[in-house]
Design a protein around this motif. Structure first.
Motif, PDB file in Angstrom:
ATOM      1  N   ARG A 294       0.836  -1.207   0.000  1.00  0.00           N
ATOM      2  CA  ARG A 294       0.000   0.000   0.000  1.00  0.00           C
ATOM      3  C   ARG A 294       0.870   1.256   0.000  1.00  0.00           C
ATOM      4  N   LEU A 295       1.968   1.225   0.749  1.00  0.00           N
ATOM      5  CA  LEU A 295       2.875   2.365   0.783  1.00  0.00           C
ATOM      6  C   LEU A 295       3.495   2.594  -0.588  1.00  0.00           C
ATOM      7  N   THR A 296       3.872   1.519  -1.257  1.00  0.00           N
ATOM      8  CA  THR A 296       4.436   1.642  -2.600  1.00  0.00           C
ATOM      9  C   THR A 296       3.426   2.232  -3.573  1.00  0.00           C
ATOM     10  N   LEU A 297       2.192   1.746  -3.522  1.00  0.00           N
ATOM     11  CA  LEU A 297       1.157   2.262  -4.425  1.00  0.00           C
ATOM     12  C   LEU A 297       0.852   3.725  -4.124  1.00  0.00           C
ATOM     13  N   ALA A 298       0.824   4.087  -2.837  1.00  0.00           N
ATOM     14  CA  ALA A 298       0.586   5.490  -2.486  1.00  0.00           C
ATOM     15  C   ALA A 298       1.713   6.370  -3.013  1.00  0.00           C
ATOM     16  N   ARG A 299       2.937   5.850  -2.961  1.00  0.00           N
ATOM     17  CA  ARG A 299       4.069   6.616  -3.470  1.00  0.00           C
ATOM     18  C   ARG A 299       3.964   6.780  -4.994  1.00  0.00           C
ATOM     19  N   VAL A 300       3.515   5.730  -5.680  1.00  0.00           N
ATOM     20  CA  VAL A 300       3.362   5.804  -7.136  1.00  0.00           C
ATOM     21  C   VAL A 300       2.316   6.849  -7.518  1.00  0.00           C
ATOM     22  N   VAL A 301       1.181   6.828  -6.818  1.00  0.00           N
ATOM     23  CA  VAL A 301       0.128   7.813  -7.097  1.00  0.00           C
ATOM     24  C   VAL A 301       0.609   9.219  -6.759  1.00  0.00           C
ATOM     25  N   ALA A 302       1.320   9.359  -5.646  1.00  0.00           N
ATOM     26  CA  ALA A 302       1.845  10.674  -5.265  1.00  0.00           C
ATOM     27  C   ALA A 302       2.855  11.180  -6.286  1.00  0.00           C
ATOM     28  N   ASP A 303       3.688  10.293  -6.812  1.00  0.00           N
ATOM     29  CA  ASP A 303       4.655  10.703  -7.839  1.00  0.00           C
ATOM     30  C   ASP A 303       3.945  11.220  -9.085  1.00  0.00           C
ATOM     31  N   GLU A 304       2.852  10.561  -9.449  1.00  0.00           N
ATOM     32  CA  GLU A 304       2.088  11.042 -10.609  1.00  0.00           C
ATOM     33  C   GLU A 304       1.511  12.428 -10.336  1.00  0.00           C
ATOM     34  N   GLN A 305       0.968  12.624  -9.145  1.00  0.00           N
ATOM     35  CA  GLN A 305       0.402  13.931  -8.819  1.00  0.00           C
ATOM     36  C   GLN A 305       1.472  15.023  -8.801  1.00  0.00           C
ATOM     37  N   VAL A 306       2.643  14.698  -8.245  1.00  0.00           N
ATOM     38  CA  VAL A 306       3.736  15.671  -8.227  1.00  0.00           C
ATOM     39  C   VAL A 306       4.200  15.972  -9.650  1.00  0.00           C
ATOM     40  N   GLU A 307       4.271  14.935 -10.473  1.00  0.00           N
ATOM     41  CA  GLU A 307       4.706  15.133 -11.859  1.00  0.00           C
ATOM     42  C   GLU A 307       3.777  16.088 -12.604  1.00  0.00           C
ATOM     43  N   PHE A 308       2.483  15.865 -12.498  1.00  0.00           N
ATOM     44  CA  PHE A 308       1.552  16.709 -13.253  1.00  0.00           C
ATOM     45  C   PHE A 308       1.386  18.077 -12.600  1.00  0.00           C
ATOM     46  N   ALA A 309       1.566  18.143 -11.287  1.00  0.00           N
ATOM     47  CA  ALA A 309       1.578  19.461 -10.655  1.00  0.00           C
ATOM     48  C   ALA A 309       2.758  20.276 -11.175  1.00  0.00           C
ATOM     49  N   GLY A 310       3.889  19.605 -11.421  1.00  0.00           N
ATOM     50  CA  GLY A 310       5.038  20.302 -11.991  1.00  0.00           C
ATOM     51  C   GLY A 310       4.774  20.779 -13.407  1.00  0.00           C
ATOM     52  N   TYR A 311       4.069  19.964 -14.188  1.00  0.00           N
ATOM     53  CA  TYR A 311       3.735  20.392 -15.552  1.00  0.00           C
ATOM     54  C   TYR A 311       2.821  21.615 -15.530  1.00  0.00           C
ATOM     55  N   GLN A 312       1.835  21.593 -14.655  1.00  0.00           N
ATOM     56  CA  GLN A 312       0.921  22.726 -14.582  1.00  0.00           C
ATOM     57  C   GLN A 312       1.625  23.982 -14.071  1.00  0.00           C
ATOM     58  N   ALA A 313       2.572  23.797 -13.152  1.00  0.00           N
ATOM     59  CA  ALA A 313       3.342  24.951 -12.682  1.00  0.00           C
ATOM     60  C   ALA A 313       4.243  25.488 -13.787  1.00  0.00           C
ATOM     61  N   ALA A 314       4.740  24.595 -14.657  1.00  0.00           N
ATOM     62  CA  ALA A 314       5.622  25.020 -15.739  1.00  0.00           C
ATOM     63  C   ALA A 314       4.898  25.879 -16.769  1.00  0.00           C
ATOM     64  N   LEU A 315       3.565  25.769 -16.819  1.00  0.00           N
ATOM     65  CA  LEU A 315       2.814  26.606 -17.760  1.00  0.00           C
ATOM     66  C   LEU A 315       2.938  28.088 -17.417  1.00  0.00           C
TER      67      LEU A 315
END
Length: 475
Positions: free
Chosen positions: A45-66
């Motif tokens: 569960r911790l691994t899956l939560a980290r995977v989902v969090a990484d996706e959210q951080v990744e796309f938050a970075g893309y939106q910030a880059a705009l």
């Protein structure tokens, strides 16, 4: 009379230090198994939560880059990653996860063998799906020490210890002639002893299961059906073993013969039959995974520096996706011909690989279906399958998850490819509409059938044992 028999059996059990010690040791094994299974699933569960969090951080970075200052080189690169579909279609990663069900900590099942998540982009689907992580094959072979292991493998040994001398011990101790002259029939005494043993073992199984429910955080209002099915399956399995020992006792042999025969049947059901079944299925329903090795080999367009060759690949793909061609109009090939060629080749390659994958999955499903037909012959395997299905850790649950990935991958492709072929950049308004994976729901279909098979086998064995009792003991 029944109360007197139960009270007497309790006193006799309490005076037998070996049986008491075995019960305590088995309870300790069960508690440790609950902790071990919960720890492993918590790590997943911790691994899956980290995977989902990484996706959210990744796309938050893309939106910030705009909103970044593109006069700076690093900010400009981040801006292109966020807006340019020529880059985004193969860099933006989406997490497809299969979260563990609430009861997964009690029976790990297949969750240590099959991936619990995939990171997908717009690249070729099967190239991404079959890149496996490194794992210890020896650990996968041994398996996991969880509560299901204790209940399926160790609990029958306690049942054998409590019940193998049900009739023979009284005869060998010279008590049986005295029992025959009592007001209560010997049959009623034997059934009372059997009921006491079942209550003792069932009580231990229910206690460990309830502790497991508490430790894993199962909630009655949400997972009540799964809890009930779990308890019914465990009780039915206990009933089967008591009925089996009852049938052995009915032959009126000495205690040593009963014990050896019962242990032999334990070895047969828990070790021999599963091994024979696995070997037979490997011959009757072979599954060849060697063809999957070709799916993870990196390939590319022949003569990718030759523009007509790249155009030919794009045309071949667009014959299947005319909607992309109509969206592009006169800018179909230029600019960005090479990214469009790579994107087209990735999807064409996945289409060529699809028959190989479907044949492999079909072979796996056929073997699983054939194995399920033999579950009636082996209650231990049947119980393992039932508990795994209730906990969502069985192979069919993973196959349903795996089968849902192509549809999600198509959503990713449909999100990026129209923008790629139309040379239209991604904007802030596009990101809230990006694909989101939804895991298929847990299904418990078939559990009732398997449970009835288990109860039916127990009832048949009990009736055979009763009929087989010596006539003077049945009266």
């Amino acid at each position: 009379m029944l109360t007197f028999i139960l009270r007497y059996e309790w006193r006799r059990f309490w005076r037998n230090r070996l049986q008491v010690a075995l019960l305590v040791v088995l309870a300790l094994f069960g508690l440790y198994a609950i902790a071990a299974g919960h720890r492993q699933i918590a790590a997943q569960r911790l691994t899956l939560a980290r995977v989902v969090a990484d996706e959210q951080v990744e796309f938050a970075g893309y939106q910030a880059a705009l909103r970044a200052d593109t006069s700076q080189p690093a900010a400009k690169t981040a801006y292109l990653d966020a807006t340019a579909p020529t880059v985004a279609w193969y860099r933006h990663g989406y997490a497809a996860t299969l979260p563990p069900a609430p009861l997964a900590g009690l029976v790990v099942g297949q969750r240590d063998l099959n991936p619990g998540y995939y990171r997908l982009t717009g690249m070729g689907l099967y190239y991404q799906l079959f890149q496996n992580e490194l794992a210890n094959p020896q650990k996968l072979l041994v398996g996991n020490f969880d509560l299901a292991f204790v209940l399926i493998y160790l609990l029958p040994l306690l049942i054998i210890v409590l019940s193998y001398g049900l009739l023979s011990a009284d005869r060998e101790n010279g008590v049986l002639p005295l029992l025959r002259v009592q007001a209560a029939s010997v049959r009623r005494l034997l059934l009372g002893k059997l009921l006491f043993g079942f209550g003792l073992v069932a009580g231990l199984a229910v206690f460990l299961s309830v502790v497991g429910f508490v430790v894993t955080g199962v909630r009655l209002e949400v997972d009540g059906a799964g809890m009930v099915l779990w308890l019914l399956t465990v009780l039915a399995y206990c009933a089967f073993w008591f009925a089996l020992v009852w049938l052995l006792v009915s032959f009126n042999r000495n205690s040593a013969v009963n014990a050896l025969t019962a242990v032999g049947l334990w070895l047969l059901f828990l070790l021999v039959v599963p091994s024979l079944l696995s070997a037979t299925l490997a011959v009757v329903r072979p599954v060849d995974s060697s063809a999957l090795a070709t799916l993870v080999r990196r390939t590319g367009i022949d003569r990718e520096d030759h523009e007509p060759s790249v155009r030919a690949v794009v045309r071949e793909y667009l014959r299947q996706r005319p909607d992309l061609a109509s969206a592009a109009n006169d800018t179909l090939f230029q600019p960005n011909l090479l990214p469009k060629g790579f994107a087209s080749y990735a999807q064409l390659n996945s289409q060529r690989q699809r028959p190989v994958v479907e044949a492999y999955l079909s072979a796996v499903a056929d073997r699983e279906n054939l194995a399920a037909r033999f579950s009636l012959l082996n209650p231990a395997v049947n119980t393992q399958n039932l508990l795994s299905q209730v906990a969502g850790t069985d192979l069919p649950t993973y196959l349903r998850f795996f089968s849902s990935l192509p549809a999600f991958h198509r959503q990713i492709v449909d999100f990026y490819y129209p923008r790629l072929f139309a040379n239209r950049p991604l904007t802030a308004a596009d990101y809230p509409r990006r694909p989101v994976f939804q895991a298929p729901p847990l299904t418990e279909q078939g559990v009732a059938t398997g449970l009835l098979q288990l109860l039916g086998a127990a009832a048949v064995l009990f009736v055979l044992g009763y009929v087989n009792l010596p006539r003077q003991l049945r009266n």
